[in-house]
Enzyme design. Structure first.
Site, short mmCIF file in Angstrom:
data_model
loop_
_atom_site.label_atom_id
_atom_site.label_comp_id
_atom_site.label_asym_id
_atom_site.label_seq_id
_atom_site.Cartn_x
_atom_site.Cartn_y
_atom_site.Cartn_z
N ASN A 7 2.51 14.26 -9.74
CA ASN A 7 1.19 13.80 -10.19
C ASN A 7 0.07 14.80 -9.92
O ASN A 7 -0.86 14.93 -10.72
CB ASN A 7 0.87 12.47 -9.49
CG ASN A 7 -0.60 12.13 -9.55
OD1 ASN A 7 -1.13 11.71 -10.59
ND2 ASN A 7 -1.31 12.34 -8.44
N ASN A 64 -7.72 20.14 -13.64
CA ASN A 64 -8.29 21.00 -14.68
C ASN A 64 -9.29 21.92 -13.98
O ASN A 64 -10.41 21.53 -13.69
CB ASN A 64 -8.97 20.17 -15.77
CG ASN A 64 -9.48 21.08 -16.88
OD1 ASN A 64 -9.47 22.31 -16.74
ND2 ASN A 64 -9.92 20.48 -17.97
N GLN A 75 -8.74 21.39 -25.28
CA GLN A 75 -9.92 20.76 -24.66
C GLN A 75 -11.10 21.73 -24.61
O GLN A 75 -12.24 21.31 -24.48
CB GLN A 75 -9.54 20.30 -23.24
CG GLN A 75 -10.57 19.41 -22.58
CD GLN A 75 -9.98 18.63 -21.44
OE1 GLN A 75 -8.96 17.95 -21.61
NE2 GLN A 75 -10.58 18.73 -20.27
N TYR A 106 -4.91 25.20 -17.61
CA TYR A 106 -4.51 23.78 -17.53
C TYR A 106 -3.67 23.40 -18.76
O TYR A 106 -2.63 22.75 -18.63
CB TYR A 106 -5.78 22.96 -17.44
CG TYR A 106 -5.64 21.48 -17.21
CD1 TYR A 106 -5.02 20.97 -16.07
CD2 TYR A 106 -6.18 20.55 -18.12
CE1 TYR A 106 -4.93 19.60 -15.85
CE2 TYR A 106 -6.10 19.19 -17.90
CZ TYR A 106 -5.47 18.72 -16.76
OH TYR A 106 -5.39 17.36 -16.55
N THR A 166 -11.40 8.72 -12.14
CA THR A 166 -10.79 9.05 -10.84
C THR A 166 -11.76 9.99 -10.11
O THR A 166 -12.73 10.46 -10.72
CB THR A 166 -9.47 9.82 -11.04
OG1 THR A 166 -9.76 11.06 -11.69
CG2 THR A 166 -8.45 9.04 -11.87
#
Ligand code: NAP
Length: 260
Positions: A90, A94, A147, A153, A188
């Site tokens: 997990n 980024n 992105q 990333y 988060t």
């Protein structure tokens, strides 16, 4: 439905906070034994103490990019619990590594997001073979969508999707399943940090939420965590090589029908 996860030994990297913290909560509720390698901080230690009230937790503080740490994590897990049933990769970030950055920064970004996944799977493999266990990689929509300002990333998360398929195929004869769960927009600590760098965080949060097809809201940590617990369990014993999007349809649904 009982997920049959009681006493299963599950490693969740970065499993104290954010999505990983939610995954640990869901697994603890099912009675799994947890191994949580994560960078130490007061917030992490507080979360670990709360998890320890619910189940047995081996907390291994450290940064996953430290040389030798991944082998150590696998050895300490087996020393303590005698087995590894599931490895959940997990931890990731980024880190804003862009094409104009140095090669060193790009390599650091791969270390932050990809190299420790290789190392953990490498060292865990014989134990997963014994337990007929499984691997779950937490990816990102960025592997499909791009992105901007995310060269490192995107490279790492794209590789994770490719490795999910590669390993699912390669490990099938050992009866080890490998799957990916993909978040897109989930509030988060990492996400909050990013929002806080913007001039108007609330306006940006509302703008992004408004583009998410199902419910015009972000995916909750629990929604990602419960899917992960199900995939970790033998209730999904014939699911492998899958890249599963818990994202309210954000990555794939037709924008002309959803964007106002
Ligand atoms: P988060 O809030 O930062 O939580 C991740 C946890 O992992 C933190 O406790 C962090 O430590 C720890 N960690 C990260 N890198 C580490 C390393 N190298 N060594 C040890 N511990 C490390 O992040 P999150 O938003 O829950 O993200 C979890 C995963 O979902 C990541 O792989 C991310 O790429 C992916 N994801 C998230 C979103 C989203 O919307 N949130 C979207 C797409 C993908 P610290 O507390 O010290 O930072």
């Amino acid at each position: 439905m009982d997920l049959n996860l009681k006493d299963k030994v599950i490693i969740v990297t970065g499993g104290a906070r954010g999505i990983g913290g939610g995954i640990s909560e869901s697994l603890a509720a099912e009675g799994a034994k947890l191994v949580i390698p994560s960078r130490p901080s007061p917030a992490t230690e507080e979360a670990i103490a709360k998890l320890q009230e619910k189940t047995e937790v081996l907390y291994l503080p450290g940064d996953l990019t430290t040389p030798g740490i991944c082998e150590d994590i696998i050895n300490k897990t087996v020393e303590k619990f005698g087995a590894i049933d599931v490895l959940i990769n997990n931890a990731g970030i980024n880190d804003g590594c862009n094409i104009t950055d140095s090669l060193e920064k790009f390599q650091q970004s791969l270390s932050n997001n990809l190299i420790h996944v290789f190392e953990l799977v490498h060292y865990a493999l014989p134990h997963l073979e014994k337990s007929q266990g499984n691997v779950i990689n937490i990816g990102s929509k960025v592997a499909e969508t791009g992105q901007g300002n995310a060269t490192g990333y995107a490279a790492a998360k794209g590789a994770l999707n490719a490795l999910t398929r590669e390993w699912a195929l390669e490990f099938r004869m050992k009866n080890i399943r490998v799957n990916s769960i993909i978040p897109a927009e989930c509030m988060t600590p990492l996400y909050e940090n990013w929002l806080s760098t913007l001039p108007d965080p609330k306006a940006e949060e509302d703008r992004i939420s408004g583009m998410i097809p199902l419910g015009e809201r972000m995916t909750t940590i629990n929604e990602l965590a419960d899917l992960t617990a199900f995939i970790a369990s033998n209730r999904s014993s014939h699911t492998t090589g899958q890249i599963l999007y818990a994202d309210g349809g954000y990555t794939h649904l037709d924008r002309k029908c959803t964007v106002k």
